[in-house]
Design an enzyme around this catalytic site. Structure first.
Site, PDB file in Angstrom:
ATOM      1  N   HIS A  65      27.151 -60.899  45.543  1.00 31.30           N
ATOM      2  CA  HIS A  65      27.407 -60.755  46.772  1.00 31.30           C
ATOM      3  C   HIS A  65      26.823 -60.286  47.778  1.00 31.30           C
ATOM      4  O   HIS A  65      25.919 -59.199  47.576  1.00 31.30           O
ATOM      5  CB  HIS A  65      28.607 -59.852  46.287  1.00 31.30           C
ATOM      6  CG  HIS A  65      29.793 -60.051  45.486  1.00 31.30           C
ATOM      7  ND1 HIS A  65      30.950 -59.681  45.507  1.00 31.30           N
ATOM      8  CD2 HIS A  65      30.143 -61.237  44.872  1.00 31.30           C
ATOM      9  CE1 HIS A  65      31.959 -60.233  44.998  1.00 31.30           C
ATOM     10  NE2 HIS A  65      31.291 -61.215  44.501  1.00 31.30           N
ATOM     11  N   TYR A 101      38.206 -53.267  49.867  1.00 35.36           N
ATOM     12  CA  TYR A 101      38.538 -51.894  49.609  1.00 35.36           C
ATOM     13  C   TYR A 101      39.576 -51.669  50.680  1.00 35.36           C
ATOM     14  O   TYR A 101      39.141 -51.920  52.161  1.00 35.36           O
ATOM     15  CB  TYR A 101      37.512 -51.035  50.001  1.00 35.36           C
ATOM     16  CG  TYR A 101      36.512 -50.908  49.009  1.00 35.36           C
ATOM     17  CD1 TYR A 101      36.563 -49.984  47.721  1.00 35.36           C
ATOM     18  CD2 TYR A 101      35.208 -51.814  49.104  1.00 35.36           C
ATOM     19  CE1 TYR A 101      35.373 -49.866  46.823  1.00 35.36           C
ATOM     20  CE2 TYR A 101      34.242 -51.751  47.943  1.00 35.36           C
ATOM     21  CZ  TYR A 101      34.353 -50.878  46.738  1.00 35.36           C
ATOM     22  OH  TYR A 101      33.462 -50.947  45.868  1.00 35.36           O
ATOM     23  N   PRO A 139      35.164 -43.807  40.784  1.00 32.32           N
ATOM     24  CA  PRO A 139      34.743 -45.354  40.771  1.00 32.32           C
ATOM     25  C   PRO A 139      34.680 -46.034  41.955  1.00 32.32           C
ATOM     26  O   PRO A 139      33.994 -47.056  42.471  1.00 32.32           O
ATOM     27  CB  PRO A 139      35.609 -46.122  39.793  1.00 32.32           C
ATOM     28  CG  PRO A 139      36.854 -45.204  39.645  1.00 32.32           C
ATOM     29  CD  PRO A 139      36.601 -43.884  39.864  1.00 32.32           C
ATOM     30  N   LYS A 180      29.347 -46.632  41.374  1.00 31.34           N
ATOM     31  CA  LYS A 180      28.015 -46.006  41.005  1.00 31.34           C
ATOM     32  C   LYS A 180      27.966 -45.684  39.711  1.00 31.34           C
ATOM     33  O   LYS A 180      26.636 -45.320  39.143  1.00 31.34           O
ATOM     34  CB  LYS A 180      27.687 -44.632  41.879  1.00 31.34           C
ATOM     35  CG  LYS A 180      27.721 -45.080  43.355  1.00 31.34           C
ATOM     36  CD  LYS A 180      26.371 -45.677  43.531  1.00 31.34           C
ATOM     37  CE  LYS A 180      26.119 -46.399  45.040  1.00 31.34           C
ATOM     38  NZ  LYS A 180      25.977 -47.705  44.823  1.00 31.34           N
ATOM     39  N   TYR A 187      25.350 -48.590  49.097  1.00 28.24           N
ATOM     40  CA  TYR A 187      26.146 -49.266  48.269  1.00 28.24           C
ATOM     41  C   TYR A 187      25.391 -50.172  47.542  1.00 28.24           C
ATOM     42  O   TYR A 187      25.694 -50.467  46.289  1.00 28.24           O
ATOM     43  CB  TYR A 187      27.240 -50.171  49.143  1.00 28.24           C
ATOM     44  CG  TYR A 187      28.218 -50.723  48.240  1.00 28.24           C
ATOM     45  CD1 TYR A 187      29.298 -50.150  47.817  1.00 28.24           C
ATOM     46  CD2 TYR A 187      28.081 -52.011  47.989  1.00 28.24           C
ATOM     47  CE1 TYR A 187      30.438 -50.711  47.101  1.00 28.24           C
ATOM     48  CE2 TYR A 187      29.278 -52.802  47.047  1.00 28.24           C
ATOM     49  CZ  TYR A 187      30.375 -51.686  46.793  1.00 28.24           C
ATOM     50  OH  TYR A 187      31.407 -52.641  46.042  1.00 28.24           O
TER      51      TYR A 187
HETATM   52  P1  RFL Z   1      29.662 -44.772  28.236  1.00 25.63           P
HETATM   53  O1  RFL Z   1      29.748 -46.408  28.280  1.00 25.63           O
HETATM   54  O2  RFL Z   1      31.001 -43.942  27.903  1.00 25.63           O
HETATM   55  O3  RFL Z   1      28.921 -45.003  26.680  1.00 25.63           O
HETATM   56  C1  RFL Z   1      28.748 -43.664  25.746  1.00 25.63           C
HETATM   57  C2  RFL Z   1      28.904 -44.215  24.112  1.00 25.63           C
HETATM   58  O4  RFL Z   1      28.943 -43.184  23.332  1.00 25.63           O
HETATM   59  C3  RFL Z   1      29.952 -43.345  22.519  1.00 25.63           C
HETATM   60  N1  RFL Z   1      30.230 -41.748  21.955  1.00 25.63           N
HETATM   61  C4  RFL Z   1      29.737 -41.471  20.640  1.00 25.63           C
HETATM   62  N2  RFL Z   1      28.728 -42.151  19.818  1.00 25.63           N
HETATM   63  C5  RFL Z   1      28.586 -41.159  18.805  1.00 25.63           C
HETATM   64  N3  RFL Z   1      28.999 -39.793  18.557  1.00 25.63           N
HETATM   65  C6  RFL Z   1      29.848 -39.298  19.532  1.00 25.63           C
HETATM   66  N4  RFL Z   1      30.389 -38.235  19.392  1.00 25.63           N
HETATM   67  C7  RFL Z   1      30.378 -40.094  20.501  1.00 25.63           C
HETATM   68  N5  RFL Z   1      31.110 -39.801  21.659  1.00 25.63           N
HETATM   69  C8  RFL Z   1      31.093 -40.948  22.405  1.00 25.63           C
HETATM   70  C9  RFL Z   1      31.086 -44.032  23.183  1.00 25.63           C
HETATM   71  O5  RFL Z   1      31.930 -44.710  22.134  1.00 25.63           O
HETATM   72  C10 RFL Z   1      30.218 -45.020  24.081  1.00 25.63           C
HETATM   73  O6  RFL Z   1      29.864 -46.238  23.548  1.00 25.63           O
HETATM   74  O7  RFL Z   1      28.582 -44.248  28.970  1.00 25.63           O
HETATM   75  P2  RFL Z   1      27.044 -44.474  29.594  1.00 25.63           P
HETATM   76  O8  RFL Z   1      26.450 -45.337  28.572  1.00 25.63           O
HETATM   77  O9  RFL Z   1      26.383 -43.396  30.287  1.00 25.63           O
HETATM   78  O10 RFL Z   1      27.826 -45.584  30.811  1.00 25.63           O
HETATM   79  C11 RFL Z   1      28.606 -45.276  31.838  1.00 25.63           C
HETATM   80  C12 RFL Z   1      29.284 -46.067  32.412  1.00 25.63           C
HETATM   81  O11 RFL Z   1      30.167 -46.729  31.208  1.00 25.63           O
HETATM   82  C13 RFL Z   1      30.308 -45.581  33.466  1.00 25.63           C
HETATM   83  O12 RFL Z   1      29.494 -44.691  34.557  1.00 25.63           O
HETATM   84  C14 RFL Z   1      30.840 -46.956  34.449  1.00 25.63           C
HETATM   85  O13 RFL Z   1      31.805 -47.464  33.658  1.00 25.63           O
HETATM   86  C15 RFL Z   1      31.691 -46.195  35.472  1.00 25.63           C
HETATM   87  N6  RFL Z   1      32.431 -47.338  36.274  1.00 25.63           N
HETATM   88  C16 RFL Z   1      31.537 -48.025  37.197  1.00 25.63           C
HETATM   89  N7  RFL Z   1      30.405 -47.833  37.328  1.00 25.63           N
HETATM   90  C17 RFL Z   1      29.681 -48.695  38.327  1.00 25.63           C
HETATM   91  O14 RFL Z   1      28.326 -48.505  38.134  1.00 25.63           O
HETATM   92  N8  RFL Z   1      30.298 -49.694  39.114  1.00 25.63           N
HETATM   93  C18 RFL Z   1      31.556 -50.033  38.915  1.00 25.63           C
HETATM   94  O15 RFL Z   1      32.029 -50.920  39.463  1.00 25.63           O
HETATM   95  C19 RFL Z   1      32.402 -48.744  37.797  1.00 25.63           C
HETATM   96  N9  RFL Z   1      33.664 -49.253  37.832  1.00 25.63           N
HETATM   97  C20 RFL Z   1      33.640 -47.238  36.172  1.00 25.63           C
HETATM   98  C21 RFL Z   1      34.294 -48.521  36.799  1.00 25.63           C
HETATM   99  C22 RFL Z   1      34.377 -46.858  35.089  1.00 25.63           C
HETATM  100  C23 RFL Z   1      35.957 -46.794  35.038  1.00 25.63           C
HETATM  101  N10 RFL Z   1      36.521 -46.036  34.246  1.00 25.63           N
HETATM  102  C24 RFL Z   1      37.403 -46.793  33.118  1.00 25.63           C
HETATM  103  C25 RFL Z   1      36.198 -44.927  33.602  1.00 25.63           C
HETATM  104  C26 RFL Z   1      35.696 -48.555  36.934  1.00 25.63           C
HETATM  105  C27 RFL Z   1      36.526 -47.908  35.848  1.00 25.63           C
HETATM  106  C28 RFL Z   1      37.859 -47.955  36.058  1.00 25.63           C
HETATM  107  C1  PHB Z   2      35.186 -53.190  39.614  1.00 25.00           C
HETATM  108  O1  PHB Z   2      35.161 -54.566  39.635  1.00 25.00           O
HETATM  109  O2  PHB Z   2      35.785 -52.920  38.574  1.00 25.00           O
HETATM  110  C2  PHB Z   2      34.843 -52.326  40.707  1.00 25.00           C
HETATM  111  C3  PHB Z   2      34.514 -52.879  42.002  1.00 25.00           C
HETATM  112  C4  PHB Z   2      34.289 -51.802  42.729  1.00 25.00           C
HETATM  113  C5  PHB Z   2      34.374 -50.271  42.632  1.00 25.00           C
HETATM  114  C6  PHB Z   2      34.884 -49.954  41.197  1.00 25.00           C
HETATM  115  C7  PHB Z   2      35.004 -51.030  40.472  1.00 25.00           C
HETATM  116  O3  PHB Z   2      34.299 -49.661  43.519  1.00 25.00           O
END
Ligand code: RFL
Ligand code: PHB
Length: 390
Positions: free
Chosen positions: A72, A200, A291, A295, A383
């Site tokens: 993008h 957005y 989110p 980041k 961004y």
């Molecule tokens: P994770 O992905 O939560 O992984 C942690 C892992 O640890 C395991 N775990 C354990 N394992 C052993 N013993 C225990 N006691 C444990 N407790 C937990 C879990 O099962 C899991 O496998 O953390 P990590 O690796 O630090 O990664 C972080 C990301 O997952 C998170 O920051 C992003 O998903 C946030 N996020 C976004 N980030 C972006 O950079 N760009 C995005 O577009 C974006 N969109 C989002 C998001 C997060 C969202 N949600 C659902 C919170 C959109 C959403 C809706």
């Molecule tokens: C996504 O595609 O899940 C997404 C995109 C932009 C955001 C957060 C999540 O700021």
């Protein structure tokens, strides 16, 4: 059993760390509570900053991202039925890559296993012991047996709900926390995205976001109550509300079968310090962002880059300076991302506590952004992503 780095959690942080350490000749074991199938199907982030995309490519796990990812060059801010396009490429020379987090997890697991890496799923009852000493170890249960993993250092990559953070005594830990008075209702739908770039939208009824996962899969979000009852949202109601909030002249939101829906609470959170003895917190275990700025995953990757550099220096030469400054180095970037995510969230959401005056000020800020190359550039620089190591 003994390894150099014991890694708790097979999310993007734990897997990328294990992969990069391997490329630097350092052994690790990854312990994950869930099954492989579960972590490979967990739908979350989608937008990768340019430095993170480069890190994945440079470290040899970018082949499928180059094939399926959607590069993008801009994002759109929509309000009052009008779009303001932030031309990321023109303003910064860089863009973003839209590629699903769960595909990155699959790519990393495949790379670790192909290289003979040790990733253990369904490890329960994990406990971190003697983390202040030079002989820390991890206890866990697998296949009904107790195990002990001795390591030189432990990386707590177990996300926001993991146990690593609580291993740091409360007397040493300081938390910085903000809960927002809303959540996001997110859907995944089998329909071609109605825009080829992320949109957005700030609307009087609340924020909405149009994103995508592929040319045939859309990802959309709606601002909702933090404890929203998802059963009250039929598919028709979701599409109707999204259409209202995303309305613009000449734009039609294409609806399609919804394959997943869920509500996410919005919060900002940082714990300091990120290091305690031989325990290093990485990614969501140490910090959460709302989110809106996309980041979270990117910050996790940046922590991994800092820790890999520090551990490589330490294992190769015994130098401790980069390890000792791990938390401080990460936190410089973490707080910049926190500020940006908080700002994007505050700018675009509807706050029920806002007075009419505050709402007008919010609209003026958006309007000011539209009219200013300097303000648009500041947004674009954040961004597309600051350098991984600041
Ligand atoms: P994770 O992905 O939560 O992984 C942690 C892992 O640890 C395991 N775990 C354990 N394992 C052993 N013993 C225990 N006691 C444990 N407790 C937990 C879990 O099962 C899991 O496998 O953390 P990590 O690796 O630090 O990664 C972080 C990301 O997952 C998170 O920051 C992003 O998903 C946030 N996020 C976004 N980030 C972006 O950079 N760009 C995005 O577009 C974006 N969109 C989002 C998001 C997060 C969202 N949600 C659902 C919170 C959109 C959403 C809706
Ligand atoms: C996504 O595609 O899940 C997404 C995109 C932009 C955001 C957060 C999540 O700021």
């Amino acid at each position: 059993m003994r390894t150099q780095v014991g890694i708790v959690g097979a999310g993007p942080a734990g897997l990328l760390l294990s992969h990069l350490l391997h490329l630097n000749g350092i052994e690790s074991v990854v312990l994950e509570a869930r099954s492989r199938g579960y972590v490979e199907a967990r739908i979350r982030a989608g937008v990768l900053e340019q430095p993170v995309e480069k890190l994945l490519n440079d470290s040899g796990v970018g082949a499928r991202m180059r094939e399926l990812g959607l590069p993008h060059e801009g994002v759109n801010l929509r309000t009052g039925g009008r779009d303001h396009r932030i031309d990321l490429k023109a303003l910064t020379g860089k863009g973003t890559m839209v590629y699903s987090q769960h595909l990155i997890v699959q790519d990393l697991i495949a790379a670790r296993l192909a290289a003979g890496g040790d990733v253990r799923f369904e490890a329960s009852g994990i406990g971190l012991r003697d983390v202040r000493t030079d002989a820390p170890y991890i206890v866990y249960e697998q296949d009904g047996k107790q195990h002990r993993l001795d390591c030189a250092v432990i990386a707590g990559c177990d996300g926001f709900h993991g146990i690593s953070r609580d291993t740091i005594p409360a007397s040493v830990r300081q938390s910085f926390d903000r809960e927002y008075p809303f959540g996001w209702l997110g859907i995944l739908a089998d329909v071609a995205p109605s825009s080829h770039e992320v949109v957005y939208a700030s609307h009087d009824r609340g924020f909405a976001l149009l994103s995508m996962r592929s040319p045939s899969v859309s990802r959309l979000y709606l601002q909702c109550e933090p404890d929203e009852d998802i059963s009250k949202w039929s598919d028709d109601r979701i599409w109707e509300e999204l259409s209202t909030r995303l309305a613009r002249d000449g734009f039609t939101l294409q609806a399609g079968p919804i394959t997943q829906k869920g509500v996410t609470q919005m919060r900002s959170f940082v714990v300091e310090p990120m290091q305690y003895g031989k325990l290093f917190l990485v990614g969501d275990a140490a910090h959460i962002v709302p989110p809106t700025g996309a980041k979270g995953l990117n910050l996790a990757a940046a922590d991994v880059a800092v820790l890999t550099r520090a551990l490589t220096a330490w294992f190769r030469t015994g130098a401790t300076d980069l390890l000792e400054s791990y938390g401080e180095t990460c936190l410089r970037r973490v707080w910049k991302a926190q500020r940006f995510s908080w700002w994007m969230t505050s700018l675009l959401h509807r706050f029920s506590s806002h007075t009419p005056f505050e709402r007008r000020v919010q609209q003026a800020e958006l309007d000011g952004l539209f009219g200013s190359v300097a303000a648009s550039t500041a947004l674009a620089e954040n961004y597309v992503g600051l350098p991984l190591i600041l």
